[in-house]
Every structure is written in C-alpha cells, then in structure tokens.
Scaffold this active site. Structure first.
Site, PDB file in Angstrom:
ATOM      1  N   ASP A 286       0.880  -1.172   0.000  1.00 12.73           N
ATOM      2  CA  ASP A 286       0.000   0.000   0.000  1.00 12.73           C
ATOM      3  C   ASP A 286       0.920   1.225   0.000  1.00 12.73           C
ATOM      4  OD1 ASP A 286      -2.054   1.810   0.071  1.00 12.73           O
ATOM      5  OD2 ASP A 286      -3.110   0.891   1.754  1.00 12.73           O
TER       6      ASP A 286
HETATM    7  C1  BGC Z   1      -4.918   3.505   0.247  1.00 15.05           C
HETATM    8  C2  BGC Z   1      -5.103   2.482  -0.867  1.00 15.05           C
HETATM    9  C3  BGC Z   1      -4.925   3.147  -2.197  1.00 15.05           C
HETATM   10  C4  BGC Z   1      -3.555   3.794  -2.243  1.00 15.05           C
HETATM   11  C5  BGC Z   1      -3.254   4.471  -3.568  1.00 15.05           C
HETATM   12  C6  BGC Z   1      -3.645   4.287   0.099  1.00 15.05           C
HETATM   13  O1  BGC Z   1      -3.618   5.351   0.971  1.00 15.05           O
HETATM   14  O2  BGC Z   1      -4.952   2.841   1.490  1.00 15.05           O
HETATM   15  O3  BGC Z   1      -6.361   1.887  -0.772  1.00 15.05           O
HETATM   16  O4  BGC Z   1      -5.109   2.239  -3.237  1.00 15.05           O
HETATM   17  O5  BGC Z   1      -3.475   4.767  -1.214  1.00 15.05           O
HETATM   18  O6  BGC Z   1      -4.108   5.508  -3.779  1.00 15.05           O
END
Ligand code: BGC
Length: 673
Positions: A286
C-alpha cells in the site's frame, strides 16, 4: 544490444543482464502512481491508480503535478534525484501537489500520459458494500467490465482496489463501504466476478488490502493480534477467491498482523499467498506501507509504492549480504510476468472505444439489484401521480461513493429528487396540502483516513428527518426514509414513524434513477443486506476493542463477526444479514439435497405468489456449530411463476459443520432434512 522484453522467456535473460542498481530501481515506483520504465530493456512504465468505483481524477492530477514539478526542475537544470525522497511517500504531499497541480493542469504540454480531465464523462460505479447487497455476480461482472474499459482508455494499466475485500468487522470502519460484506462466503462468491469483469476490460485487477485492514485509526502499522483460525476463516477467503479467479496483483495492507507489517510479512506474502494459494502474480505495498524496503522485498513484496524513493538501502543490503540478490530477481520476475498482461504492452483502448451508455446501463442494473427494502407497511410502491415532498440534502445530492481513493468526480451522478420529478410532481423542503407522501434521505459518511465516531446520522440529516416526520404527522401522510449510508446507523428511535425504510448504501452513479424507479414500482427491489444492522453500537461484538489504542489492537471476538455473533444475540439486531423485502411474495416448496461428486446440491422450488415480477435470494447456511453462509442463488420470477433453484456446495466447505438450513435471510431459515 541488451535483451528486450517480449515474452516470459526474455524475462530471465533480462534479469541476468541487469545491474544491481537497475534491479533496485525497478522494484520501487517512479512517482505517485507510476512505475519505472527501463527503456534499455523495453520495459514500459505502468500507470497504477485507483480505483474500484471509477477513474480517480484527483490522483491523475497528483501524478501530473508531480511530473510537472520534475519537468520544471529539469528544465531549470536541477535534476530530481530519488535520493531527495528517502521514504517515497513524501511525493504524495497533497498540499504541495495541489499547488503544483493548479499549474500542471493548465499547462498545455502535460497531457502526455493520463487524460487529466477526460473529454468523456466517466462513471462512478457502486462500491463494494452496495455490490455486496446485490447478491448477483452477473451485474457485478458487468460493472467491472465497463469500469475496466474506461480505466484502460484513460491509460491505466493496473486498477487498484478491484476489488477491496476487507471484511465489515465493525459498523464504524471508515472504509467498510468499499468492502463487500461481513461474511467471507458472500465476499468470495461476489468479488471474483468483479475481478473477471475488470480483466475483460483489459486492465490488470488488484485485490486489496491484504489482510485484515478493517479500520482507519492508526492504519499505518497498527499491530493487530488475530488468531490464525480467525484469519483463515474470516479475513482470508475473499483474497483467496480473487487469486483463484486470476487477480494478478495483491496490495499488502498498512497494518501489522501479530507483530509484522503486512508488506513485510513473509508468512502472509510468501507462505500463505504463494505457497498455499499458488499466487503467481505480484504483490505491491500500500502507498507508503513498505516501512522497510529491505524487509519488504525479503518477505515477498514485489513492488514498493509510491516512488520516487531512494534505492540505496536495497543496494547496500545486497552488497552487505543482508538481502539475497535472488529476492530482487524473484520480485522482478513476478512483476514483469504481470507487466506482459497490461495494456502498456498490449495497447490501450482509446476514449472513442468507450460507450458511456454501456457503463450507465451496467451501473443502473446493479443499482436496481442492490437497493434494499427494509420496512414497508404497504405505502410502497407509490402510485404514479402521487405527489412527493422530499427532504434531506442527499435527496438532491446523492452520495454515489465514499471519499478517499474510492472517490470519483463525475457529472453522471443521478439523484432521486430529479429522477422522481420526471415521473411526478415533487417539492423540496416543504410539503403542501396535496402532498401524498414525504420522502427524506438521511446519510452516513464513509471515507478513507477516518472511522465514524458513532452510528448517529449527521446533524443536518437529523434535522431534516425531524422536519419530515413533523410534516408527515401534521398532514397525516406517510413518511418514507431513504438511507444513503456507508454502513449501519441508529434506527430504533425513528423507525416507528417511518412507513417504509429503504437502504441505498452508496449506490454509484445510477442510484438516483434506480431509487426513483423503485419508489414507483417500475423496479421491484431485491437487495439483501450484506451486513447486520445492530440496534445500537453498544451491542456490537467489537465495541470494546475497535480502534484499539491506535498502536495495538486485539480481535477479541475471533470468528464471531457479524451474524456469527448476533445469531446468539437476536435481540440486538435491527435488520439481519441476508434480509431484504420485495413488493411481491415468495413461497418455498419441498427442499431436497443430494450429493454429486464433490458437491451437495440443494434444490428448492420457489414460487412468486404475488402479482408482480420480482427476485428472491435463496440462502443456505451451515446451522452448527456456528451459523455460516455456504451458498446462495438469486432467482427472478414473473408473477405466479415457479422455478427450481439449485445451490451447489462443495463438500470440502462443509468440513466441521453440522446440519444445513435454507431460507431468505440469516434468521428466516428452515432446517434441511
Ligand atoms: C490507500 C489504498 C490506495 C492507495 C493508492 C492508500 O492510501 O490505502 O487503498 O489504493 O493509497 O491511492
């Protein structure tokens, strides 16, 4: 001449030619939403963006802003070095980026990669919780395909959160609207349909957040103590099912499980995901969740996002013998194998290939299948010509999806007020003498970054509900309450005043149109709750430990999540899992069960005994030792029609369970002989 990437065989040759520095560079993103190209080997950059509900133009602007920043620096003779970004996620500094973005989106020379503001209006598809309420894989697959095609045409290669299969552990979780259900079986039978649809759209799907990312409080690294049995029974099955459906990328979650951050958790990423489930795609962190890049690569995380981020720790770790170089090779092999499947290699669709009507139809059909009727004293459906007085801001500004990475800005959202106005006379905020019915929409917000503080509805909605209730009483006309919510809200106090209650969750762009058609009986509602609505927050199994202290958290309820817990506490339930009404009635005939090979086939004749067409969802549960959904089928029946519904259950899925029960919700069940 270095070898160029063309097929899986070329991958080994490339790996053997790459320098250590090149290897380290390839496993770290280049920018907020893009991976690194290595032109020398014919390796293109991939655009990796959210999300599960539509094209995220906010992220596209961030990406542009970042690239604009780099361009300006380079043209001023000051190259941007990744060493300026030791942690990587500084490049996501939203304040800085939005300042930059203002310049970037106006600059004519920056439209090279992603269409920042695509000329076509792109859609907002229903998020997971709503799709969970459809109990219908077919409409889910169609939404996935329409969304996949749009993303493909916008230059996206991997669409993040397609799907999000995190379980609805607690009603206050900020992102539970993104996940499908409190029940692992429902998730496992629905979410793979989304994966299939996304892949049909030509982009690579991504399942997130592996695993047990069930709250926003302390989300970066909170240490969750969860028993292995609970992980395997409740929190893993949705991921496994998506992997089996061909989902080629997995996003490791921000949180830690039993002391190890998910992106650095070898047991999770290597032993379970690859070893046990046979996953052959690649794992990405993530955003900013690979807290230590060396440990992440060692554990089986193949791509560290976002970038830029210094490669020095990886290079040093290999040189000093801390990280075997073969681990980098594994990551690159996994990554390049998937890269070959992306539109970056196969070619992207163009916006001319997209038919917005197709997307609208998919979203409308899903909206019709997921809107869930919870109470109806007979007021619904309204007669055409009935005059409606609407209350509540969200009657005119429907929430189509929540905020954060699932947020979509689109001009295509509908609302129930405008759509009803095409059918009948409507007013807003005031009732008149000839008003026949009052309809009020209440809400509950859902967003990344924050959990809800309570199950109370926002103050403005409470006031609207009070006004609507007072008008309904003084005029002596019925009150219909629409819930445009991210999850359960407090209902007990006002439920007796409502003649009908309809849950629309966050229904995507066509929710308003579907809702108006349901109000007037043009569509018969058939959604079923994908999670339990408790009477109050105080009675939930997680009330004492949800959130934890933001650092440590114990999943003390174990596998007793949702109806598995409420089954023993029926008095605490407002509306049970699997429940939803129709404008028609259904009857079950004789039930039979027989084994056939690896399966048990449960059959029942279902008859529509009412006077309009409608759909019923037949549900089969293991009744002991703990109630657990095992299979279901949704059947559409014309008035008076009967059909035999057959549900196949894999015998292996019944290990350790006792008798089965069949019915139309988790509480409305008859034992299966
Ligand atoms: C979120 C993810 C997301 C990623 C990219 C993160 O902060 O938890 O769900 O896909 O950012 O945007």
């Amino acid at each position: 001449m270095p070898v160029r990437l063309k097929d899986s065989e070329s991958i080994e040759a490339i790996i053997s030619e790459m320098t250590l520095e090149e290897k380290a560079a390839l496993v770290i993103g280049a920018s907020p939403f893009r991976t690194k190209p290595l032109e020398k080997y014919g390796i293109p950059a991939l655009v990796v963006m959210d999300g599960g509900t539509g094209y995220n133009s906010i992220q596209a602007e961030q990406e542009h802003a970042f690239r604009a920043y780099c361009k300006r620096r380079i043209s001023a003779g000051i190259p941007v070095s990744e060493d300026e970004f030791p942690e990587g996620d500084e490049c996501l500094d939203t304040n800085k980026l939005s300042l930059l973005a203002r310049g970037a989106v106006q600059a004519p020379d920056l439209g090279e990669m992603i269409a920042v503001r695509p000329v076509l209006p792109l859609g907002c598809y229903p998020p997971g919780m709503f799709l969970g309420a459809t109990w219908n894989p077919e409409v889910i697959e169609r939404c996935g395909k329409a969304l996949g095609r749009e993303a493909n045409a916008c230059g996206i290669d991997i669409l993040l959160g397609t799907p999000n299969v995190n379980i609805h552990r607690d009603p206050l979780g900020g992102r539970i609207f993104e996940g499908y259900s409190e029940d692992p079986c429902l998730v496992s039978k629905l979410a793979p349909a989304f994966v299939k649809g996304i892949m049909e759209g030509g982009v690579v799907a991504n399942v997130k957040h592996f695993a047990a990312n069930n709250q926003e409080k302390g989300r970066r690294g909170i240490n969750e103590h969860i028993e292995e049995e609970t992980l395997r029974e409740i929190y893993f099955p949705g991921f496994k099912a998506c992997v089996e459906a061909g989902c080629a990328t997995v996003m490791a979650a921000y949180n830690s499980i039993n002391g190890s951050a998910c992106a650095m958790n070898k047991w999770l990423l290597t032993d379970v995901l690859r070893g046990e489930w046979g996953f052959e795609g690649f794992v990405m962190s993530d955003w900013g969740g690979a807290y230590d890049e060396v440990e992440a690569i060692a554990a089986g995380c193949d791509l560290i996002m976002p970038g830029p981020r210094t490669t020095a720790p990886l290079v040093t770790a290999v040189r000093e013998g801390v990280l075997p170089e073969s681990k980098l090779d594994d990551a690159i092999r996994n990554y390049l194998k998937v890269l070959l499947m992306t539109p970056a290699v196969k070619g992207h669709l163009t916006l001319e290939d997209i038919d917005p009507e197709e997307g609208k139809r998919a979203a409308y059909d899903a909206a019709c299948e997921g809107i869930t009727l919870l109470k109806n004293d007979g007021v619904l459906p309204l007669a055409e010509g009935n005059k409606i007085a609407f209350y509540g801001r969200h009657s005119r500004e429907m929430i189509a999806s929540g905020e954060g990475s699932a947020e979509v800005i689109t001009s295509l959202n509908t609302n129930v007020y405008d759509c009803a106005a095409k059918i009948t006379d409507v007013t807003f905020g005031e009732a008149c003498e000839d008003t026949d019915v009052i309809v009020v929409t209440v809400s509950a917000q859902g967003q990344e970054f924050y959990d809800r503080e309570s199950m109370a509805m926002p103050e403005e909605d409470r006031i609207a509900l009070e006004e609507a209730t007072a008008e309904s009483k003084s005029l002596g006309v019925p009150l219909v309450v629409l819930m445009n919510i991210s999850g359960p809200i407090d209902i007990v106090d006002w439920e007796p005043d409502a003649s009908a209650i309809v849950c629309e969750f966050f229904p995507g762009m066509q929710g308003g149109a579907a809702m108006a058609d349901i109000l007037f009986g043009r569509v018969n509602p058939s959604g079923k709750l994908p999670l339990t609505f408790p009477k109050s927050y105080d009675v939930t199994p997680t009330k004492d430990n949800f959130g934890g202290d933001g650092i440590e958290l114990t999943y003390a309820e174990g596998i007793n999540v949702g109806y598995r817990y409420y089954d023993k506490h029926p008095e605490d339930v407002m509306y049970p899992f699997g429940y939803g009404l129709s404008y028609t009635t259904f009857e079950f005939g004789e039930v039979s069960a027989k084994s056939e090979g690896d399966n048990i086939r449960v059959s029942v004749d279902v008859t529509n005994t009412g006077s309009r067409a409608g759909s019923e969802t037949v549900q089969v549960y293991a009744a002991e030792p703990i109630k657990a959904l095992k299979g279901f089928a949704k059947v559409k029946l014309a008035a008076g029609e009967s059909k035999t519904v057959t549900i196949s259950i894999n015998i292996a899925d019944l290990a350790g369970t006792g008798s089965l029960a069949i019915g139309t919700s988790s509480v409305d069940l008859q034992p299966l002989a």
